[in-house]
Design a protein around this motif. Structure first.
Motif, PDB file in Angstrom:
ATOM      1  N   LEU A 108     -14.312  21.803  18.280  1.00 40.34           N
ATOM      2  CA  LEU A 108     -14.313  21.104  16.995  1.00 40.34           C
ATOM      3  C   LEU A 108     -13.083  21.464  16.163  1.00 40.34           C
ATOM      4  CD1 LEU A 108     -18.108  21.457  16.144  1.00 40.34           C
ATOM      5  CD2 LEU A 108     -16.919  19.353  16.786  1.00 40.34           C
ATOM      6  N   ILE A 109     -12.661  22.719  16.206  1.00 37.04           N
ATOM      7  CA  ILE A 109     -11.445  23.127  15.485  1.00 37.04           C
ATOM      8  C   ILE A 109     -10.229  22.409  16.062  1.00 37.04           C
ATOM      9  CG2 ILE A 109      -9.862  25.050  15.085  1.00 37.04           C
ATOM     10  CD1 ILE A 109     -12.309  26.856  14.774  1.00 37.04           C
ATOM     11  N   VAL A 110     -10.164  22.332  17.385  1.00 27.86           N
ATOM     12  CA  VAL A 110      -9.068  21.609  18.036  1.00 27.86           C
ATOM     13  C   VAL A 110      -9.077  20.145  17.602  1.00 27.86           C
ATOM     14  CG1 VAL A 110      -8.239  20.730  20.259  1.00 27.86           C
ATOM     15  CG2 VAL A 110      -8.814  23.144  20.006  1.00 27.86           C
ATOM     16  N   GLY A 111     -10.256  19.539  17.558  1.00 27.08           N
ATOM     17  CA  GLY A 111     -10.362  18.163  17.113  1.00 27.08           C
ATOM     18  C   GLY A 111      -9.849  17.980  15.692  1.00 27.08           C
ATOM     19  N   ALA A 112     -10.181  18.927  14.820  1.00 28.04           N
ATOM     20  CA  ALA A 112      -9.711  18.860  13.432  1.00 28.04           C
ATOM     21  C   ALA A 112      -8.193  18.932  13.358  1.00 28.04           C
ATOM     22  CB  ALA A 112     -10.338  19.992  12.625  1.00 28.04           C
ATOM     23  N   LEU A 113      -7.602  19.803  14.152  1.00 32.09           N
ATOM     24  CA  LEU A 113      -6.144  19.941  14.139  1.00 32.09           C
ATOM     25  C   LEU A 113      -5.448  18.686  14.657  1.00 32.09           C
ATOM     26  CD1 LEU A 113      -5.887  23.644  15.309  1.00 32.09           C
ATOM     27  CD2 LEU A 113      -4.873  22.733  13.207  1.00 32.09           C
ATOM     28  N   ILE A 114      -5.978  18.108  15.715  1.00 27.39           N
ATOM     29  CA  ILE A 114      -5.369  16.895  16.267  1.00 27.39           C
ATOM     30  C   ILE A 114      -5.436  15.753  15.255  1.00 27.39           C
ATOM     31  CG2 ILE A 114      -5.582  15.123  18.048  1.00 27.39           C
ATOM     32  CD1 ILE A 114      -6.536  17.331  19.963  1.00 27.39           C
TER      33      ILE A 114
ATOM     34  N   LEU B  58      -4.516   6.380   7.538  1.00 26.72           N
ATOM     35  CA  LEU B  58      -4.510   7.718   6.937  1.00 26.72           C
ATOM     36  C   LEU B  58      -5.892   8.158   6.455  1.00 26.72           C
ATOM     37  CD1 LEU B  58      -1.183   7.601   4.889  1.00 26.72           C
ATOM     38  CD2 LEU B  58      -1.597   8.725   7.076  1.00 26.72           C
ATOM     39  N   LYS B  59      -6.613   7.273   5.800  1.00 23.14           N
ATOM     40  CA  LYS B  59      -7.901   7.650   5.218  1.00 23.14           C
ATOM     41  C   LYS B  59      -8.900   8.063   6.291  1.00 23.14           C
ATOM     42  CE  LYS B  59     -11.359   6.109   1.875  1.00 23.14           C
ATOM     43  NZ  LYS B  59     -11.766   5.002   0.954  1.00 23.14           N
ATOM     44  N   SER B  60      -8.964   7.282   7.382  1.00 20.03           N
ATOM     45  CA  SER B  60      -9.928   7.608   8.437  1.00 20.03           C
ATOM     46  C   SER B  60      -9.530   8.883   9.165  1.00 20.03           C
ATOM     47  CB  SER B  60     -10.066   6.450   9.426  1.00 20.03           C
ATOM     48  OG  SER B  60      -8.836   6.149  10.044  1.00 20.03           O
ATOM     49  N   GLU B  61      -8.231   9.080   9.416  1.00 21.45           N
ATOM     50  CA  GLU B  61      -7.793  10.301  10.103  1.00 21.45           C
ATOM     51  C   GLU B  61      -8.108  11.531   9.256  1.00 21.45           C
ATOM     52  OE1 GLU B  61      -6.576  10.247  13.257  1.00 21.45           O
ATOM     53  OE2 GLU B  61      -6.933   8.106  13.179  1.00 21.45           O
ATOM     54  N   ALA B  62      -7.888  11.438   7.968  1.00 20.62           N
ATOM     55  CA  ALA B  62      -8.198  12.561   7.075  1.00 20.62           C
ATOM     56  C   ALA B  62      -9.690  12.842   7.060  1.00 20.62           C
ATOM     57  CB  ALA B  62      -7.689  12.255   5.666  1.00 20.62           C
ATOM     58  N   ARG B  63     -10.510  11.790   7.085  1.00 17.00           N
ATOM     59  CA  ARG B  63     -11.963  11.988   7.123  1.00 17.00           C
ATOM     60  C   ARG B  63     -12.390  12.606   8.443  1.00 17.00           C
ATOM     61  NH1 ARG B  63     -13.264   7.203   6.687  1.00 17.00           N
ATOM     62  NH2 ARG B  63     -14.000   6.714   8.786  1.00 17.00           N
TER      63      ARG B  63
ATOM     64  N   MET C  90       0.848  -1.203   0.000  1.00 19.08           N
ATOM     65  CA  MET C  90       0.000   0.000   0.000  1.00 19.08           C
ATOM     66  C   MET C  90       0.879   1.247   0.000  1.00 19.08           C
ATOM     67  SD  MET C  90      -2.813   1.125   2.869  1.00 19.08           S
ATOM     68  CE  MET C  90      -3.670   2.674   2.757  1.00 19.08           C
ATOM     69  N   SER C  91       0.617   2.173  -0.899  1.00 19.81           N
ATOM     70  CA  SER C  91       1.376   3.413  -0.953  1.00 19.81           C
ATOM     71  C   SER C  91       0.525   4.565  -0.443  1.00 19.81           C
ATOM     72  CB  SER C  91       1.835   3.698  -2.391  1.00 19.81           C
ATOM     73  OG  SER C  91       0.708   3.803  -3.247  1.00 19.81           O
ATOM     74  N   ILE C  92       1.197   5.636  -0.027  1.00 18.50           N
ATOM     75  CA  ILE C  92       0.494   6.790   0.510  1.00 18.50           C
ATOM     76  C   ILE C  92      -0.088   7.625  -0.620  1.00 18.50           C
ATOM     77  CG2 ILE C  92       0.757   8.915   1.830  1.00 18.50           C
ATOM     78  CD1 ILE C  92       2.903   7.511   3.471  1.00 18.50           C
ATOM     79  N   ASP C  93      -1.358   7.909  -0.531  1.00 19.27           N
ATOM     80  CA  ASP C  93      -2.074   8.678  -1.549  1.00 19.27           C
ATOM     81  C   ASP C  93      -1.784  10.168  -1.342  1.00 19.27           C
ATOM     82  OD1 ASP C  93      -3.818   9.871  -3.294  1.00 19.27           O
ATOM     83  OD2 ASP C  93      -5.581   8.726  -2.670  1.00 19.27           O
ATOM     84  N   ALA C  94      -1.068  10.773  -2.272  1.00 18.57           N
ATOM     85  CA  ALA C  94      -0.704  12.179  -2.154  1.00 18.57           C
ATOM     86  C   ALA C  94      -1.932  13.078  -2.145  1.00 18.57           C
ATOM     87  CB  ALA C  94       0.234  12.576  -3.290  1.00 18.57           C
ATOM     88  N   SER C  95      -2.962  12.695  -2.907  1.00 22.11           N
ATOM     89  CA  SER C  95      -4.174  13.520  -2.958  1.00 22.11           C
ATOM     90  C   SER C  95      -4.914  13.501  -1.625  1.00 22.11           C
ATOM     91  CB  SER C  95      -5.095  13.039  -4.079  1.00 22.11           C
ATOM     92  OG  SER C  95      -5.569  11.721  -3.820  1.00 22.11           O
ATOM     93  N   LEU C  96      -4.743  12.417  -0.862  1.00 23.57           N
ATOM     94  CA  LEU C  96      -5.357  12.314   0.460  1.00 23.57           C
ATOM     95  C   LEU C  96      -4.653  13.246   1.438  1.00 23.57           C
ATOM     96  CD1 LEU C  96      -7.423  10.635   2.218  1.00 23.57           C
ATOM     97  CD2 LEU C  96      -5.479   9.179   2.783  1.00 23.57           C
ATOM     98  N   LEU C  97      -3.347  13.346   1.314  1.00 21.95           N
ATOM     99  CA  LEU C  97      -2.558  14.152   2.248  1.00 21.95           C
ATOM    100  C   LEU C  97      -2.562  15.639   1.914  1.00 21.95           C
ATOM    101  CD1 LEU C  97       0.581  11.897   2.809  1.00 21.95           C
ATOM    102  CD2 LEU C  97      -1.273  12.354   4.412  1.00 21.95           C
ATOM    103  N   ALA C  98      -2.813  15.994   0.667  1.00 25.55           N
ATOM    104  CA  ALA C  98      -2.731  17.400   0.252  1.00 25.55           C
ATOM    105  C   ALA C  98      -3.611  18.324   1.093  1.00 25.55           C
ATOM    106  CB  ALA C  98      -3.060  17.523  -1.234  1.00 25.55           C
ATOM    107  N   PRO C  99      -4.897  17.993   1.325  1.00 22.07           N
ATOM    108  CA  PRO C  99      -5.721  18.886   2.157  1.00 22.07           C
ATOM    109  C   PRO C  99      -5.232  18.966   3.598  1.00 22.07           C
ATOM    110  CG  PRO C  99      -7.091  17.364   0.901  1.00 22.07           C
ATOM    111  CD  PRO C  99      -5.687  16.877   0.786  1.00 22.07           C
ATOM    112  N   VAL C 100      -4.681  17.868   4.106  1.00 22.64           N
ATOM    113  CA  VAL C 100      -4.155  17.856   5.473  1.00 22.64           C
ATOM    114  C   VAL C 100      -2.975  18.799   5.588  1.00 22.64           C
ATOM    115  CG1 VAL C 100      -3.013  16.412   7.207  1.00 22.64           C
ATOM    116  CG2 VAL C 100      -4.958  15.523   5.939  1.00 22.64           C
ATOM    117  N   LYS C 101      -2.042  18.705   4.633  1.00 21.01           N
ATOM    118  CA  LYS C 101      -0.855  19.570   4.653  1.00 21.01           C
ATOM    119  C   LYS C 101      -1.241  21.037   4.475  1.00 21.01           C
ATOM    120  CE  LYS C 101       2.489  16.147   3.030  1.00 21.01           C
ATOM    121  NZ  LYS C 101       3.469  15.795   1.972  1.00 21.01           N
ATOM    122  N   ALA C 102      -2.251  21.294   3.645  1.00 21.49           N
ATOM    123  CA  ALA C 102      -2.698  22.674   3.433  1.00 21.49           C
ATOM    124  C   ALA C 102      -3.363  23.246   4.679  1.00 21.49           C
ATOM    125  CB  ALA C 102      -3.662  22.729   2.248  1.00 21.49           C
TER     126      ALA C 102
END
Length: 211
Positions: free
Chosen positions: A121-127, A154-159, A1-13
């Motif tokens: 909720l914002i704190v939860g999103a950041l964590i 990764l997928k669940s954390e991003a969601r 399994m490789s890391i999906d860059a499109s999944l991480l892009a919104p997180v990094k932004a």
């Protein structure tokens, strides 16, 4: 399994900074493996407890109840998975002091509603976003078993990070939301980048080390 860059892009932004390289180097030291996994288990347990607490406190929020119920189940499942992994590595689940990270973020939460809920909720999103980012940073350098496990999260954390933001945005006007988001993003970046006396999953770089 490789890391999906499109999944991480919104997180990094969403995050104001990346995890310092010095923290990554420290986290990959063999003597930190037990601490990393124990603290990870604690984080999953606390995330489930937070979701349940929000469900008890805001029973009138139908959308929140739905999302937090699902999130709590997922976090408890992750907790069970970490425990199983620890057992396979002969790591005992022992008491471990909490890091300054979550406490530092929650200090900025307003006391009065609806501000309290918006900020929580914002704190939860950041964590959740930071957890996702750190899983991705560590995974490529870990053993095959740990690598596969971290990548699976990764997928669940991003969601989860998106779920928290989706719940927070309608609770206040857009300008106030952006103001509070900017405040907590700056606070989170400071906690991630400033030296930390103890190593934890969400700690800053080791004291005396920069970069």
């Amino acid at each position: 399994m490789s890391i999906d860059a499109s999944l991480l892009a919104p997180v990094k932004a969403f995050l104001s900074c990346e995890t310092p390289e010095s923290w990554v180097r420290e986290a990959l030291q063999p003597h930190h493996q037990a601490t990393l996994l124990i603290d990870h288990a604690n984080c999953e347990k606390k995330a489930a407890a937070t979701a349940l607490s929000l469900m008890h406190r805001y029973v009138e929020q139908a959308g929140l109840l739905d999302k937090m119920s699902r999130l709590a189940r997922e976090e408890l499942r992750h907790f069970e998975q970490v425990l199983k992994l620890m057992r396979s590595l002969d790591i005992a689940y022992a008491p471990l002091s909490a890091s300054r990270y979550a406490q530092g973020l929650h200090k900025g939460v307003r006391k009065q509603e609806p501000g309290r809920l918006v900020d929580t909720l914002i704190v939860g999103a950041l964590i959740e976003a930071r957890s996702c980012e750190r899983f991705a940073r560590l995974a490529p350098s870990l053993s095959p078993e740990l690598k596969a496990f971290y990548e699976s999260l990764l997928k669940s954390e991003a969601r989860h990070f998106n779920d928290y933001l989706t719940l927070a945005k309608p609770l206040c006007d857009a300008s106030l939301f952006e103001k509070r988001l900017a405040y907590f993003r700056d606070l989170e970046a400071d906690l991630i980048q400033s030296p930390d006396a103890e190593f934890r999953f969400h700690s800053g770089p080791p004291s005396g080390v920069s970069g």
